[in-house]
Design a protein around this motif. Sequence first.
Motif, PDB file in Angstrom:
ATOM      1  N   ALA A 284       0.837  -1.201   0.000  1.00  0.00           N
ATOM      2  CA  ALA A 284       0.000   0.000   0.000  1.00  0.00           C
ATOM      3  C   ALA A 284       0.872   1.251   0.000  1.00  0.00           C
ATOM      4  CB  ALA A 284      -0.937  -0.008   1.201  1.00  0.00           C
ATOM      5  N   CYS A 285       1.934   1.238   0.805  1.00  0.00           N
ATOM      6  CA  CYS A 285       2.863   2.377   0.830  1.00  0.00           C
ATOM      7  C   CYS A 285       3.501   2.581  -0.533  1.00  0.00           C
ATOM      8  CB  CYS A 285       3.945   2.146   1.882  1.00  0.00           C
ATOM      9  SG  CYS A 285       3.346   2.122   3.582  1.00  0.00           S
ATOM     10  N   GLU A 286       3.880   1.506  -1.160  1.00  0.00           N
ATOM     11  CA  GLU A 286       4.525   1.597  -2.469  1.00  0.00           C
ATOM     12  C   GLU A 286       3.574   2.159  -3.521  1.00  0.00           C
ATOM     13  OE1 GLU A 286       7.749  -2.065  -1.921  1.00  0.00           O
ATOM     14  OE2 GLU A 286       5.839  -2.429  -2.946  1.00  0.00           O
ATOM     15  N   ARG A 287       2.299   1.868  -3.403  1.00  0.00           N
ATOM     16  CA  ARG A 287       1.321   2.431  -4.333  1.00  0.00           C
ATOM     17  C   ARG A 287       1.234   3.948  -4.201  1.00  0.00           C
ATOM     18  NH1 ARG A 287      -3.963  -1.264  -5.664  1.00  0.00           N
ATOM     19  NH2 ARG A 287      -2.838  -3.175  -6.168  1.00  0.00           N
ATOM     20  N   ILE A 288       1.269   4.425  -2.962  1.00  0.00           N
ATOM     21  CA  ILE A 288       1.230   5.878  -2.732  1.00  0.00           C
ATOM     22  C   ILE A 288       2.452   6.541  -3.352  1.00  0.00           C
ATOM     23  CG2 ILE A 288       1.434   7.655  -0.956  1.00  0.00           C
ATOM     24  CD1 ILE A 288      -0.400   5.996   0.799  1.00  0.00           C
ATOM     25  N   ILE A 289       3.602   5.947  -3.147  1.00  0.00           N
ATOM     26  CA  ILE A 289       4.838   6.514  -3.681  1.00  0.00           C
ATOM     27  C   ILE A 289       4.838   6.483  -5.204  1.00  0.00           C
ATOM     28  CG2 ILE A 289       7.348   6.196  -3.795  1.00  0.00           C
ATOM     29  CD1 ILE A 289       7.128   5.060  -0.905  1.00  0.00           C
ATOM     30  N   LYS A 290       4.377   5.402  -5.777  1.00  0.00           N
ATOM     31  CA  LYS A 290       4.328   5.299  -7.229  1.00  0.00           C
ATOM     32  C   LYS A 290       3.384   6.337  -7.813  1.00  0.00           C
ATOM     33  CE  LYS A 290       3.377   2.068 -11.012  1.00  0.00           C
ATOM     34  NZ  LYS A 290       2.973   0.680 -11.362  1.00  0.00           N
ATOM     35  N   ARG A 291       2.259   6.564  -7.162  1.00  0.00           N
ATOM     36  CA  ARG A 291       1.270   7.508  -7.684  1.00  0.00           C
ATOM     37  C   ARG A 291       1.770   8.945  -7.602  1.00  0.00           C
ATOM     38  NH1 ARG A 291      -2.750  10.753  -7.414  1.00  0.00           N
ATOM     39  NH2 ARG A 291      -2.131  11.461  -5.354  1.00  0.00           N
ATOM     40  N   ASN A 292       2.497   9.276  -6.537  1.00  0.00           N
ATOM     41  CA  ASN A 292       2.943  10.642  -6.310  1.00  0.00           C
ATOM     42  C   ASN A 292       4.310  10.955  -6.896  1.00  0.00           C
ATOM     43  OD1 ASN A 292       1.019  12.219  -4.399  1.00  0.00           O
ATOM     44  ND2 ASN A 292       1.086  10.167  -3.534  1.00  0.00           N
ATOM     45  N   GLY A 293       5.099   9.928  -7.089  1.00  0.00           N
ATOM     46  CA  GLY A 293       6.485  10.156  -7.474  1.00  0.00           C
ATOM     47  C   GLY A 293       7.349  10.304  -6.242  1.00  0.00           C
ATOM     48  N   LEU A 294       8.628  10.033  -6.404  1.00  0.00           N
ATOM     49  CA  LEU A 294       9.533   9.976  -5.260  1.00  0.00           C
ATOM     50  C   LEU A 294       9.677  11.314  -4.553  1.00  0.00           C
ATOM     51  CD1 LEU A 294      11.470   8.331  -3.558  1.00  0.00           C
ATOM     52  CD2 LEU A 294      13.275   8.852  -5.208  1.00  0.00           C
ATOM     53  N   GLU A 295       9.853  12.395  -5.283  1.00  0.00           N
ATOM     54  CA  GLU A 295      10.118  13.685  -4.654  1.00  0.00           C
ATOM     55  C   GLU A 295       8.938  14.160  -3.808  1.00  0.00           C
ATOM     56  OE1 GLU A 295      12.952  15.423  -4.353  1.00  0.00           O
ATOM     57  OE2 GLU A 295      13.780  13.593  -5.230  1.00  0.00           O
ATOM     58  N   LYS A 296       7.736  14.084  -4.356  1.00  0.00           N
ATOM     59  CA  LYS A 296       6.560  14.507  -3.603  1.00  0.00           C
ATOM     60  C   LYS A 296       6.329  13.609  -2.400  1.00  0.00           C
ATOM     61  CE  LYS A 296       1.616  15.514  -4.055  1.00  0.00           C
ATOM     62  NZ  LYS A 296       0.432  15.498  -4.967  1.00  0.00           N
ATOM     63  N   SER A 297       6.606  12.331  -2.563  1.00  0.00           N
ATOM     64  CA  SER A 297       6.366  11.363  -1.488  1.00  0.00           C
ATOM     65  C   SER A 297       7.265  11.602  -0.279  1.00  0.00           C
ATOM     66  CB  SER A 297       6.583   9.938  -2.012  1.00  0.00           C
ATOM     67  OG  SER A 297       5.658   9.624  -3.029  1.00  0.00           O
ATOM     68  N   LYS A 298       8.400  12.274  -0.491  1.00  0.00           N
ATOM     69  CA  LYS A 298       9.305  12.543   0.616  1.00  0.00           C
ATOM     70  C   LYS A 298       8.688  13.482   1.651  1.00  0.00           C
ATOM     71  CE  LYS A 298      13.632  11.794  -1.918  1.00  0.00           C
ATOM     72  NZ  LYS A 298      14.865  12.437  -2.463  1.00  0.00           N
ATOM     73  N   ASN A 299       7.664  14.213   1.252  1.00  0.00           N
ATOM     74  CA  ASN A 299       7.051  15.187   2.150  1.00  0.00           C
ATOM     75  C   ASN A 299       5.644  14.800   2.587  1.00  0.00           C
ATOM     76  OD1 ASN A 299       9.291  16.876   2.124  1.00  0.00           O
ATOM     77  ND2 ASN A 299       8.621  17.870   0.248  1.00  0.00           N
ATOM     78  N   LEU A 300       5.355  13.504   2.583  1.00  0.00           N
ATOM     79  CA  LEU A 300       4.063  13.060   3.099  1.00  0.00           C
ATOM     80  C   LEU A 300       4.259  11.795   3.920  1.00  0.00           C
ATOM     81  CD1 LEU A 300       2.809  10.374   1.415  1.00  0.00           C
ATOM     82  CD2 LEU A 300       2.641  12.094  -0.375  1.00  0.00           C
ATOM     83  N   GLN A 301       3.278  11.508   4.723  1.00  0.00           N
ATOM     84  CA  GLN A 301       3.338  10.310   5.554  1.00  0.00           C
ATOM     85  C   GLN A 301       2.009   9.582   5.526  1.00  0.00           C
ATOM     86  OE1 GLN A 301       4.836   7.880   6.591  1.00  0.00           O
ATOM     87  NE2 GLN A 301       5.698   8.229   8.644  1.00  0.00           N
ATOM     88  N   ALA A 302       2.072   8.281   5.461  1.00  0.00           N
ATOM     89  CA  ALA A 302       0.914   7.406   5.603  1.00  0.00           C
ATOM     90  C   ALA A 302       1.396   6.130   6.269  1.00  0.00           C
ATOM     91  CB  ALA A 302       0.276   7.097   4.246  1.00  0.00           C
ATOM     92  N   GLY A 303       0.650   5.681   7.249  1.00  0.00           N
ATOM     93  CA  GLY A 303       1.007   4.460   7.953  1.00  0.00           C
ATOM     94  C   GLY A 303      -0.163   3.491   7.965  1.00  0.00           C
ATOM     95  N   PHE A 304       0.138   2.213   7.927  1.00  0.00           N
ATOM     96  CA  PHE A 304      -0.895   1.184   7.842  1.00  0.00           C
ATOM     97  C   PHE A 304      -0.648   0.091   8.873  1.00  0.00           C
ATOM     98  CE2 PHE A 304      -0.246   3.056   3.692  1.00  0.00           C
ATOM     99  CZ  PHE A 304      -1.523   3.353   3.262  1.00  0.00           C
ATOM    100  N   VAL A 305      -1.733  -0.464   9.423  1.00  0.00           N
ATOM    101  CA  VAL A 305      -1.647  -1.621  10.309  1.00  0.00           C
ATOM    102  C   VAL A 305      -2.659  -2.660   9.834  1.00  0.00           C
ATOM    103  CG1 VAL A 305      -0.851  -0.342  12.314  1.00  0.00           C
ATOM    104  CG2 VAL A 305      -3.302  -0.637  11.958  1.00  0.00           C
ATOM    105  N   ALA A 306      -2.349  -3.925  10.100  1.00  0.00           N
ATOM    106  CA  ALA A 306      -3.245  -4.995   9.649  1.00  0.00           C
ATOM    107  C   ALA A 306      -3.099  -6.226  10.532  1.00  0.00           C
ATOM    108  CB  ALA A 306      -2.947  -5.359   8.195  1.00  0.00           C
ATOM    109  N   VAL A 307      -4.154  -7.018  10.561  1.00  0.00           N
ATOM    110  CA  VAL A 307      -4.148  -8.317  11.232  1.00  0.00           C
ATOM    111  C   VAL A 307      -4.858  -9.300  10.320  1.00  0.00           C
ATOM    112  CG1 VAL A 307      -6.298  -7.784  12.484  1.00  0.00           C
ATOM    113  CG2 VAL A 307      -4.794  -9.599  13.326  1.00  0.00           C
ATOM    114  N   ASN A 308      -4.341 -10.516  10.226  1.00  0.00           N
ATOM    115  CA  ASN A 308      -5.026 -11.513   9.410  1.00  0.00           C
ATOM    116  C   ASN A 308      -5.790 -12.503  10.277  1.00  0.00           C
ATOM    117  OD1 ASN A 308      -3.123 -13.374  10.359  1.00  0.00           O
ATOM    118  ND2 ASN A 308      -1.936 -13.408   8.461  1.00  0.00           N
ATOM    119  N   LYS A 309      -6.456 -13.422   9.633  1.00  0.00           N
ATOM    120  CA  LYS A 309      -7.338 -14.359  10.334  1.00  0.00           C
ATOM    121  C   LYS A 309      -6.571 -15.255  11.306  1.00  0.00           C
ATOM    122  CE  LYS A 309     -11.595 -16.088  10.628  1.00  0.00           C
ATOM    123  NZ  LYS A 309     -12.750 -15.288  11.077  1.00  0.00           N
TER     124      LYS A 309
END
Length: 341
Positions: A284-309
């Motif tokens: 998911a993080c990589e998708r955000i970076i790919k969509r924004n490009g590397l330079e823009k992504s350096k100035n944003l933050q997104a964090g994710f947590v998950a649990v499976n079955k």
Amino acid sequence: MLIRRKFLQQGILGSLGVLLARKGAAAVPATEPAAARNAEAGKPIVISTWAPNAKANAAAWKVLAANGSALDACEQGVWVPEADPNDTSVGYGGYPDRDGRVTVDACVMDENGNCGAVMCLEHILHPVSVARKVMEKTPHVQLVGAGALQFALSQGFEKVNLLTPESEKAWKNWLKTSKYDPMITVEERTQKSKKMLNHDTIGMVALDGKGNLSGACSTSGMAFKMAGRVGDSPIIGAGLFVDNEVGAASCTGVGEEIVKICGAHVIVEMMRNGLSPEEACKKACERIIKRNGLEKSKNLQAGFVAVNKAGEVGGYSVAAGFNYAVHDANGARIIDAKHVL
């Protein structure tokens, strides 16, 4: 140490039960607490965004340890930051919008795929509970603004002033420059991380002793946002998603970026395809970076947590500085998330 010793004893008893069952004898009686019987299976367990929410996890764990539902656990866990005046980004004490009004957003989702959300809600201390009422008492999923408030009042919720003197002071100081930039520089992120000031949304997901998953999310949104702004937190599929066959995920950070990739849903689908919670969060993080490009992504933050079955948990973030809290039969712990940048 006592908790650890008790956990090891439970593990030994569980192993003995398996051996006895293989020999045709009765297994360990099912009168043990669910928290003990399921410890080795990775459940129950609760995970939430940001280290300060260890106290929210503690409240959720009391429910799970008593064989309560994941939904009840998440609701009661989220109550903690919602009522904390020192938490400036969730509920009471949250920073207001640019007009000086505190508006809150929240959602819940249960093991059956039922969900409810409120957005741009004012004057209500526990929006997560209003979101649950939307899920349980209406044919709708989302209620917004004045309509959400009207519904909350009809369900017995009382109006309170969410703007604390401290948050009002911060808002008035902000008005001197009125600078608004949801992005964050590397230097700012580093300083905030050191001071533990980068806590914003609480996203919480849990697996209970019966093997059911649920989640909840709550926030007062970005400080000094435009009036009416809503981020990812109350949007099912963006800030939260639960599939009881697979797992559950929640998010924090720049909500606009998370919405654009349907972050929580993406993670659950990645887990469906065999990825671990951590690997799915990384994707998911990589998708955000790919969509924004590397330079823009350096100035944003997104964090994710998950649990499976299976009760495996994981987290990941776009940049450094994100951490998450976990509580299970082994006790409570804080994990510094791996990051892509």
